[in-house]
Write an enzyme that holds these catalytic residues in place. Structure first.
Site, PDB file in Angstrom:
ATOM      1  N   LEU A  12      64.360  72.165 -75.644  1.00 18.65           N
ATOM      2  CA  LEU A  12      65.632  72.118 -74.921  1.00 18.65           C
ATOM      3  C   LEU A  12      66.751  71.575 -75.809  1.00 18.65           C
ATOM      4  O   LEU A  12      67.885  72.070 -75.759  1.00 18.65           O
ATOM      5  CB  LEU A  12      65.476  71.256 -73.658  1.00 18.65           C
ATOM      6  N   ASP A  32      65.349  56.006 -83.059  1.00 19.95           N
ATOM      7  CA  ASP A  32      64.141  55.828 -82.255  1.00 19.95           C
ATOM      8  C   ASP A  32      64.564  55.210 -80.929  1.00 19.95           C
ATOM      9  O   ASP A  32      65.081  54.091 -80.889  1.00 19.95           O
ATOM     10  CB  ASP A  32      63.150  54.921 -82.998  1.00 19.95           C
ATOM     11  N   ALA A  56      61.653  63.249 -74.420  1.00 20.21           N
ATOM     12  CA  ALA A  56      60.694  62.924 -73.360  1.00 20.21           C
ATOM     13  C   ALA A  56      59.283  62.888 -73.906  1.00 20.21           C
ATOM     14  O   ALA A  56      59.009  63.409 -74.991  1.00 20.21           O
ATOM     15  CB  ALA A  56      60.773  63.981 -72.250  1.00 20.21           C
ATOM     16  N   ASP A 101      59.265  69.635 -62.267  1.00 22.48           N
ATOM     17  CA  ASP A 101      58.682  70.044 -60.974  1.00 22.48           C
ATOM     18  C   ASP A 101      57.428  69.223 -60.664  1.00 22.48           C
ATOM     19  O   ASP A 101      56.966  69.203 -59.530  1.00 22.48           O
ATOM     20  CB  ASP A 101      58.351  71.537 -61.008  1.00 22.48           C
ATOM     21  N   TYR A 124      51.868  61.846 -65.698  1.00 24.14           N
ATOM     22  CA  TYR A 124      53.107  62.390 -66.260  1.00 24.14           C
ATOM     23  C   TYR A 124      54.156  62.531 -65.147  1.00 24.14           C
ATOM     24  O   TYR A 124      55.308  62.114 -65.308  1.00 24.14           O
ATOM     25  CB  TYR A 124      52.833  63.757 -66.909  1.00 24.14           C
TER      26      TYR A 124
HETATM   27  N1  LIG Z   1      58.417  71.848 -71.681  1.00 25.29           N
HETATM   28  C1  LIG Z   1      58.278  72.051 -70.357  1.00 25.29           C
HETATM   29  O1  LIG Z   1      57.627  73.018 -69.914  1.00 25.29           O
HETATM   30  C2  LIG Z   1      58.943  71.094 -69.392  1.00 25.29           C
HETATM   31  C3  LIG Z   1      58.636  71.207 -68.014  1.00 25.29           C
HETATM   32  C4  LIG Z   1      59.267  70.349 -67.119  1.00 25.29           C
HETATM   33  C5  LIG Z   1      60.169  69.399 -67.573  1.00 25.29           C
HETATM   34  N2  LIG Z   1      60.428  69.289 -68.908  1.00 25.29           N
HETATM   35  C6  LIG Z   1      61.413  68.282 -69.353  1.00 25.29           C
HETATM   36  O2  LIG Z   1      62.431  68.931 -70.104  1.00 25.29           O
HETATM   37  C7  LIG Z   1      62.952  68.028 -71.093  1.00 25.29           C
HETATM   38  C8  LIG Z   1      62.922  68.694 -72.466  1.00 25.29           C
HETATM   39  O3  LIG Z   1      61.567  68.995 -72.790  1.00 25.29           O
HETATM   40  P1  LIG Z   1      61.157  69.757 -74.148  1.00 25.29           P
HETATM   41  O4  LIG Z   1      59.936  70.565 -73.820  1.00 25.29           O
HETATM   42  O5  LIG Z   1      62.322  70.396 -74.746  1.00 25.29           O
HETATM   43  O6  LIG Z   1      60.694  68.511 -75.047  1.00 25.29           O
HETATM   44  P2  LIG Z   1      59.923  68.541 -76.472  1.00 25.29           P
HETATM   45  O7  LIG Z   1      60.077  69.880 -77.100  1.00 25.29           O
HETATM   46  O8  LIG Z   1      58.537  68.015 -76.231  1.00 25.29           O
HETATM   47  O9  LIG Z   1      60.746  67.490 -77.333  1.00 25.29           O
HETATM   48  C9  LIG Z   1      60.707  66.127 -77.048  1.00 25.29           C
HETATM   49  C10 LIG Z   1      61.711  65.432 -77.924  1.00 25.29           C
HETATM   50  O10 LIG Z   1      61.652  64.020 -77.658  1.00 25.29           O
HETATM   51  C11 LIG Z   1      61.794  63.352 -78.903  1.00 25.29           C
HETATM   52  N3  LIG Z   1      61.235  62.009 -78.880  1.00 25.29           N
HETATM   53  C12 LIG Z   1      59.983  61.631 -78.593  1.00 25.29           C
HETATM   54  N4  LIG Z   1      59.847  60.306 -78.727  1.00 25.29           N
HETATM   55  C13 LIG Z   1      61.049  59.821 -79.148  1.00 25.29           C
HETATM   56  C14 LIG Z   1      61.555  58.552 -79.482  1.00 25.29           C
HETATM   57  N5  LIG Z   1      60.796  57.437 -79.403  1.00 25.29           N
HETATM   58  N6  LIG Z   1      62.840  58.448 -79.893  1.00 25.29           N
HETATM   59  C15 LIG Z   1      63.616  59.531 -79.992  1.00 25.29           C
HETATM   60  N7  LIG Z   1      63.219  60.765 -79.673  1.00 25.29           N
HETATM   61  C16 LIG Z   1      61.928  60.911 -79.268  1.00 25.29           C
HETATM   62  C17 LIG Z   1      61.042  64.218 -79.880  1.00 25.29           C
HETATM   63  O11 LIG Z   1      61.438  63.831 -81.186  1.00 25.29           O
HETATM   64  P3  LIG Z   1      60.521  64.050 -82.513  1.00 25.29           P
HETATM   65  O12 LIG Z   1      60.875  65.432 -82.966  1.00 25.29           O
HETATM   66  O13 LIG Z   1      61.009  63.088 -83.525  1.00 25.29           O
HETATM   67  O14 LIG Z   1      59.125  63.841 -82.128  1.00 25.29           O
HETATM   68  C18 LIG Z   1      61.477  65.608 -79.428  1.00 25.29           C
HETATM   69  O15 LIG Z   1      62.677  65.988 -80.033  1.00 25.29           O
HETATM   70  C19 LIG Z   1      62.129  66.754 -70.977  1.00 25.29           C
HETATM   71  O16 LIG Z   1      62.749  65.839 -70.104  1.00 25.29           O
HETATM   72  C20 LIG Z   1      60.844  67.259 -70.302  1.00 25.29           C
HETATM   73  O17 LIG Z   1      60.146  66.230 -69.624  1.00 25.29           O
HETATM   74  C21 LIG Z   1      59.843  70.124 -69.832  1.00 25.29           C
END
Ligand SMILES: NC(=O)c1ccc[n+]([C@@H]2O[C@H](COP(=O)([O-])OP(=O)(O)OC[C@H]3O[C@@H](n4cnc5c(N)ncnc54)[C@H](OP(=O)(O)O)[C@@H]3O)[C@@H](O)[C@H]2O)c1
Length: 280
Positions: A12, A32, A56, A101, A124
């Site tokens: 995202l 961080d 996240a 969701d 989660y």
């Molecule tokens: N993916 C899905 O299907 C899904 C479904 C429902 C809801 N969501 C929600 O949608 C949002 C975006 O999800 P996404 O799938 O795009 O996430 P993602 O691809 O898993 O990316 C998570 C990001 O969080 C960063 N992060 C983790 N720990 C950190 C820390 N301590 N300090 C700073 N940054 C940190 C990571 O950085 P690094 O690169 O450095 O590790 C990464 O850039 C989240 O709120 C997620 O819960 C996602």
């Protein structure tokens, strides 16, 4: 508007940067989010007017049984957004946070509106619900946007999971699978990352009321139907068979029916149209 995007290398986060090209986009290496002092110092230095938190903890199965991972999930999904919301409120900035969701129990058969009763069935989901509650308690100008089954350009982050759609395409195109059994008893609302980023921008531009929003594409499908649509769009010849979720035992229970009904804004385009955009 001075904007900060956090979680910039996630799936995202990448889509958000396309829509907010002038934003300061940061990932863990630059900031961080567990370092509360560094977060405070960044806010002090940058004086943002808009903070979008796409960072996240998303490892649904890992945090279910491992106490240390559970602690990290709650810190990143609940304590971090609480601090961010508090800092935003104190400097009059708008805060955007994303939820899931999986805050719903998924035991009904009607789409969930923003105010529908929550009741997560896994750790989660509990951590994401705790984040929603923390941000709401802080108040200020905030948007909590729930999404589900995210797909789009793969995140650059090591923790980014390959999306379900990319996994399906990989299994057929790269691994050479010609037959697949796919779960047909979990239904939800796919969300195309660029559409969600545009949805986010519209809330901000139109100064929508603070609160919870559902930002998924319109419609619903099982994983089985989602995959079949992708294979058809990609003209891939693969024999698919529907199966129950019990065919793939996992540590965390999944909610069965989590369709998100966006009852507060104009409906987004259908997940089929969004998927066609992504694949073709
Ligand atoms: N993916 C899905 O299907 C899904 C479904 C429902 C809801 N969501 C929600 O949608 C949002 C975006 O999800 P996404 O799938 O795009 O996430 P993602 O691809 O898993 O990316 C998570 C990001 O969080 C960063 N992060 C983790 N720990 C950190 C820390 N301590 N300090 C700073 N940054 C940190 C990571 O950085 P690094 O690169 O450095 O590790 C990464 O850039 C989240 O709120 C997620 O819960 C996602």
């Amino acid at each position: 508007m001075k904007t900060i995007i956090l979680g910039a290398k996630g799936m995202l986060g990448g889509a958000l940067q396309e829509v907010f090209p002038n934003a300061l986009a940061l990932d863990r290496a630059e900031l961080d989010l567990f370092d509360t002092g560094a977060v405070e110092a960044l806010f002090e230095k940058e004086q943002p007017e808009l903070v979008i938190n796409a960072a996240a903890y998303n490892a649904v199965d890992q945090c279910e049984e491992d106490a240390a991972q559970k602690e990290i999930a709650f810190r990143l999904n609940s304590e971090v957004p609480k601090q961010l919301a508090t800092l935003c409120k104190s400097m009059g900035a708008t805060f955007v946070h994303y939820s899931s969701d999986y805050v719903f129990a998924g035991d009904g058969s009607q789409p969930h509106a923003e105010a529908s009763k929550t009741g997560p069935v896994n750790v989660y989901g509990e951590s994401k619900l705790a984040g929603e509650q923390a941000v709401q308690e802080v108040g200020g100008q905030y948007y909590i946007i729930r999404l589900s089954r995210l797909f789009g350009k793969e995140g650059q982050s090591e923790v980014s999971k390959r999306s379900f759609i990319d996994t399906m395409l990989y299994l057929v195109k790269e691994v050479g699978k010609t037959e697949l059994s796919i779960v047909d008893d979990e239904v939800g609302s796919p969300t195309y990352a660029p559409d969600l980023a545009a949805f986010t921008k519209s809330l901000i531009e139109e100064k929508a009321e603070s609160g919870i929003y559902h930002g998924a594409n319109s419609g619903e499908c099982s994983w089985f139907a989602f995959a079949n649509e992708a294979f058809a769009l990609a003209s891939l010849d693969v024999k698919t068979t529907p199966c129950g979720s019990d065919a793939y035992p996992r540590a965390a229970k999944r909610p069965a029916y989590t369709t998100l009904n966006n009852s507060k804004r104009l409906p987004m385009r259908s997940w089929q149209d969004a998927l066609a955009d992504y694949i073709t």
